[in-house]
Design a protein around this motif. Structure first.
Motif, PDB file in Angstrom:
ATOM      1  N   ARG A 158     -22.032  -0.416  19.036  1.00  0.00           N
ATOM      2  CA  ARG A 158     -22.723   0.702  18.412  1.00  0.00           C
ATOM      3  C   ARG A 158     -24.097   0.916  19.067  1.00  0.00           C
ATOM      4  O   ARG A 158     -24.721  -0.023  19.567  1.00  0.00           O
ATOM      5  CB  ARG A 158     -22.886   0.463  16.906  1.00  0.00           C
ATOM      6  N   ASP A 159     -24.545   2.160  19.045  1.00  0.00           N
ATOM      7  CA  ASP A 159     -25.831   2.563  19.642  1.00  0.00           C
ATOM      8  C   ASP A 159     -25.855   2.431  21.162  1.00  0.00           C
ATOM      9  O   ASP A 159     -26.924   2.363  21.766  1.00  0.00           O
ATOM     10  CB  ASP A 159     -26.997   1.769  19.040  1.00  0.00           C
ATOM     11  N   TRP A 160     -24.675   2.407  21.791  1.00  0.00           N
ATOM     12  CA  TRP A 160     -24.641   2.290  23.256  1.00  0.00           C
ATOM     13  C   TRP A 160     -25.414   3.411  23.938  1.00  0.00           C
ATOM     14  O   TRP A 160     -26.002   3.221  25.009  1.00  0.00           O
ATOM     15  CB  TRP A 160     -23.185   2.289  23.744  1.00  0.00           C
ATOM     16  N   GLN A 161     -25.427   4.610  23.306  1.00  0.00           N
ATOM     17  CA  GLN A 161     -26.070   5.768  23.921  1.00  0.00           C
ATOM     18  C   GLN A 161     -27.589   5.654  23.941  1.00  0.00           C
ATOM     19  O   GLN A 161     -28.263   6.451  24.615  1.00  0.00           O
ATOM     20  CB  GLN A 161     -25.641   7.054  23.194  1.00  0.00           C
ATOM     21  N   LYS A 162     -28.155   4.678  23.258  1.00  0.00           N
ATOM     22  CA  LYS A 162     -29.610   4.524  23.201  1.00  0.00           C
ATOM     23  C   LYS A 162     -30.170   3.714  24.372  1.00  0.00           C
ATOM     24  O   LYS A 162     -31.386   3.559  24.497  1.00  0.00           O
ATOM     25  CB  LYS A 162     -30.019   3.873  21.873  1.00  0.00           C
ATOM     26  N   TYR A 163     -29.281   3.187  25.210  1.00  0.00           N
ATOM     27  CA  TYR A 163     -29.708   2.400  26.361  1.00  0.00           C
ATOM     28  C   TYR A 163     -29.593   3.221  27.643  1.00  0.00           C
ATOM     29  O   TYR A 163     -28.761   4.125  27.750  1.00  0.00           O
ATOM     30  CB  TYR A 163     -28.860   1.145  26.498  1.00  0.00           C
ATOM     31  N   ALA A 164     -30.410   2.884  28.621  1.00  0.00           N
ATOM     32  CA  ALA A 164     -30.423   3.607  29.888  1.00  0.00           C
ATOM     33  C   ALA A 164     -29.327   3.117  30.822  1.00  0.00           C
ATOM     34  O   ALA A 164     -28.868   1.971  30.726  1.00  0.00           O
ATOM     35  CB  ALA A 164     -31.780   3.430  30.564  1.00  0.00           C
ATOM     36  N   ILE A 165     -28.898   3.987  31.724  1.00  0.00           N
ATOM     37  CA  ILE A 165     -27.986   3.613  32.796  1.00  0.00           C
ATOM     38  C   ILE A 165     -28.726   2.674  33.751  1.00  0.00           C
ATOM     39  O   ILE A 165     -29.855   2.955  34.170  1.00  0.00           O
ATOM     40  CB  ILE A 165     -27.486   4.855  33.551  1.00  0.00           C
ATOM     41  N   GLN A 166     -28.100   1.556  34.091  1.00  0.00           N
ATOM     42  CA  GLN A 166     -28.710   0.568  34.979  1.00  0.00           C
ATOM     43  C   GLN A 166     -27.911   0.474  36.276  1.00  0.00           C
ATOM     44  O   GLN A 166     -26.703   0.715  36.295  1.00  0.00           O
ATOM     45  CB  GLN A 166     -28.755  -0.806  34.300  1.00  0.00           C
ATOM     46  N   ASN A 167     -28.608   0.091  37.340  1.00  0.00           N
ATOM     47  CA  ASN A 167     -27.938  -0.063  38.634  1.00  0.00           C
ATOM     48  C   ASN A 167     -28.290  -1.396  39.286  1.00  0.00           C
ATOM     49  O   ASN A 167     -28.174  -1.556  40.486  1.00  0.00           O
ATOM     50  CB  ASN A 167     -28.313   1.096  39.565  1.00  0.00           C
ATOM     51  N   SER A 212     -21.368   5.173  32.682  1.00  0.00           N
ATOM     52  CA  SER A 212     -20.451   4.405  31.859  1.00  0.00           C
ATOM     53  C   SER A 212     -21.207   3.652  30.778  1.00  0.00           C
ATOM     54  O   SER A 212     -22.384   3.337  30.927  1.00  0.00           O
ATOM     55  CB  SER A 212     -19.696   3.408  32.744  1.00  0.00           C
ATOM     56  N   ARG A 213     -20.515   3.358  29.683  1.00  0.00           N
ATOM     57  CA  ARG A 213     -21.112   2.503  28.653  1.00  0.00           C
ATOM     58  C   ARG A 213     -21.300   1.096  29.186  1.00  0.00           C
ATOM     59  O   ARG A 213     -22.186   0.364  28.736  1.00  0.00           O
ATOM     60  CB  ARG A 213     -20.235   2.539  27.403  1.00  0.00           C
ATOM     61  N   HIS A 214     -20.471   0.724  30.172  1.00  0.00           N
ATOM     62  CA  HIS A 214     -20.706  -0.542  30.869  1.00  0.00           C
ATOM     63  C   HIS A 214     -22.049  -0.494  31.599  1.00  0.00           C
ATOM     64  O   HIS A 214     -22.768  -1.498  31.644  1.00  0.00           O
ATOM     65  CB  HIS A 214     -19.590  -0.789  31.890  1.00  0.00           C
ATOM     66  N   ASN A 215     -22.377   0.643  32.208  1.00  0.00           N
ATOM     67  CA  ASN A 215     -23.651   0.770  32.933  1.00  0.00           C
ATOM     68  C   ASN A 215     -24.841   0.557  32.017  1.00  0.00           C
ATOM     69  O   ASN A 215     -25.919   0.168  32.471  1.00  0.00           O
ATOM     70  CB  ASN A 215     -23.778   2.143  33.584  1.00  0.00           C
ATOM     71  N   ARG A 216     -24.663   0.820  30.740  1.00  0.00           N
ATOM     72  CA  ARG A 216     -25.747   0.678  29.764  1.00  0.00           C
ATOM     73  C   ARG A 216     -25.783  -0.722  29.145  1.00  0.00           C
ATOM     74  O   ARG A 216     -26.632  -1.010  28.303  1.00  0.00           O
ATOM     75  CB  ARG A 216     -25.578   1.738  28.664  1.00  0.00           C
ATOM     76  N   GLY A 217     -24.831  -1.562  29.546  1.00  0.00           N
ATOM     77  CA  GLY A 217     -24.809  -2.925  29.029  1.00  0.00           C
ATOM     78  C   GLY A 217     -24.323  -3.035  27.609  1.00  0.00           C
ATOM     79  O   GLY A 217     -24.615  -4.017  26.917  1.00  0.00           O
ATOM     80  N   ALA A 218     -23.576  -2.034  27.144  1.00  0.00           N
ATOM     81  CA  ALA A 218     -23.128  -2.015  25.753  1.00  0.00           C
ATOM     82  C   ALA A 218     -21.619  -1.903  25.639  1.00  0.00           C
ATOM     83  O   ALA A 218     -21.103  -1.462  24.620  1.00  0.00           O
ATOM     84  CB  ALA A 218     -23.802  -0.873  25.009  1.00  0.00           C
ATOM     85  N   ALA A 219     -20.886  -2.302  26.677  1.00  0.00           N
ATOM     86  CA  ALA A 219     -19.418  -2.297  26.657  1.00  0.00           C
ATOM     87  C   ALA A 219     -18.921  -3.593  27.274  1.00  0.00           C
ATOM     88  O   ALA A 219     -19.545  -4.137  28.191  1.00  0.00           O
ATOM     89  CB  ALA A 219     -18.862  -1.096  27.416  1.00  0.00           C
ATOM     90  N   VAL A 220     -17.798  -4.073  26.762  1.00  0.00           N
ATOM     91  CA  VAL A 220     -17.242  -5.323  27.257  1.00  0.00           C
ATOM     92  C   VAL A 220     -15.729  -5.195  27.362  1.00  0.00           C
ATOM     93  O   VAL A 220     -15.083  -4.558  26.530  1.00  0.00           O
ATOM     94  CB  VAL A 220     -17.625  -6.499  26.328  1.00  0.00           C
TER      95      VAL A 220
END
Length: 287
Positions: free
Chosen positions: A267-276, A193-201
């Motif tokens: 923007r650029d959400w896809q440039k961040y890694a999935i976090q857990n 998810s884009r939430h998993n990448r810290g780029a969605a709210v």
């Protein structure tokens, strides 16, 4: 039933956006050179049905029906579902272009308030999924959200945050408990998810004067067409609230998710890694 500029309209049941007007103490629709009666059925002050020329149309809560399906039946063993999700490894990806810079929104965004329903029971699953309440975003997104909050202040509104960064294992839980027919409202854990990448709210507005959330065309996390960002129903004021927050978010580099008026991707959400990482782990960083 819809409202636009102070006028009610009936849509469906053989009618297409027919204006409704008062006739004495009743309501009527003019069609085919004659008036057709329209009666609202109320119970404890709430409308439960509308009767049009003798045909009754019952009010339905489509989002509530999906929630009930999730909370009952074979999908109710949340303990086993949670354990399975925590045991699974997030999908492997190429190294991210940007390093993790998750920041606590309460320390960056002015006038921000939190209502993290996933840390409580008032969410669509019905049980707490976060160990603690908190909201984080990657630093550029958090700083952009601060600018949104500053732009909204002259209107008399602040930002009410429902969710930011989300651990991958929670995304997996959402996918496992949600019916296939409603998967459009949850992210595929195989992609992250884009939430998993810290780029969605996920957010809404609250009134600075009294601290109360504003009315929107749907509830937060409602799995129905009322949640769509371009849903034409609701009231003029509800749509105005929805469009105001979208306009200010888009000015700062966010994009609304078409099926959820409350969900915005930076923007650029896809440039961040999935976090857990769990919320307690992030909160101990005190950022």
């Amino acid at each position: 039933m819809r409202e636009r500029d102070g006028t009610l309209y009936l849509n469906g049941g053989g009618f297409q956006l027919e204006p409704v007007r008062r006739s004495g103490k009743s309501f009527v629709i003019s069609r085919d050179s004659r008036d057709r009666s329209l009666t609202f059925v109320r119970r404890h002050g709430a409308v439960t049905a509308v009767i049009v020329d003798g045909t009754s149309f019952q009010r339905r809560d489509y989002g509530g029906e999906v929630e009930a399906q999730i909370r009952t039946g074979g999908r109710s063993d949340i303990t086993a579902i949670r354990a399975r999700a925590r045991a699974i490894t997030p999908p492997a990806e190429a190294p991210p272009e940007r390093a993790e810079e998750l920041r606590n929104l309460e320390k960056i965004v002015p006038n921000v308030r939190l209502d993290i329903q996933y840390a409580k029971t008032n969410n669509f699953v019905g049980v707490p999924l976060y160990e603690k309440s908190g909201a984080f975003l990657q630093r550029p997104a958090a700083e952009a959200l601060a600018r949104v909050a500053s732009a909204l202040r002259p209107f008399g509104y602040g930002l009410l945050i429902h969710d930011g960064y989300r651990p991958w294992y929670v995304t997996r839980i959402f996918w496992d408990v949600t019916p296939d027919s409603s998967h459009v409202f949850v992210a595929d854990p195989a992609k992250g998810s884009r939430h998993n990448r810290g780029a969605a709210v996920d957010l809404t507005l609250y009134r600075l004067a009294d601290g109360k959330p504003v009315e929107m065309p749907s509830r937060y996390d409602e799995m129905s067409v009322r949640a769509y960002a371009d849903y034409p129903g609701g009231t003029t004021r509800q749509r105005w609230h929805r469009d105001l927050v979208r306009r200010e978010m888009e000015r700062q580099g966010f994009t609304v998710y078409p099926e959820e008026w409350w969900h915005f991707d930076y923007r650029d959400w896809q440039k961040y890694a999935i976090q857990n990482l769990s919320l307690p782990e992030l909160l101990t960083r005190r950022r």
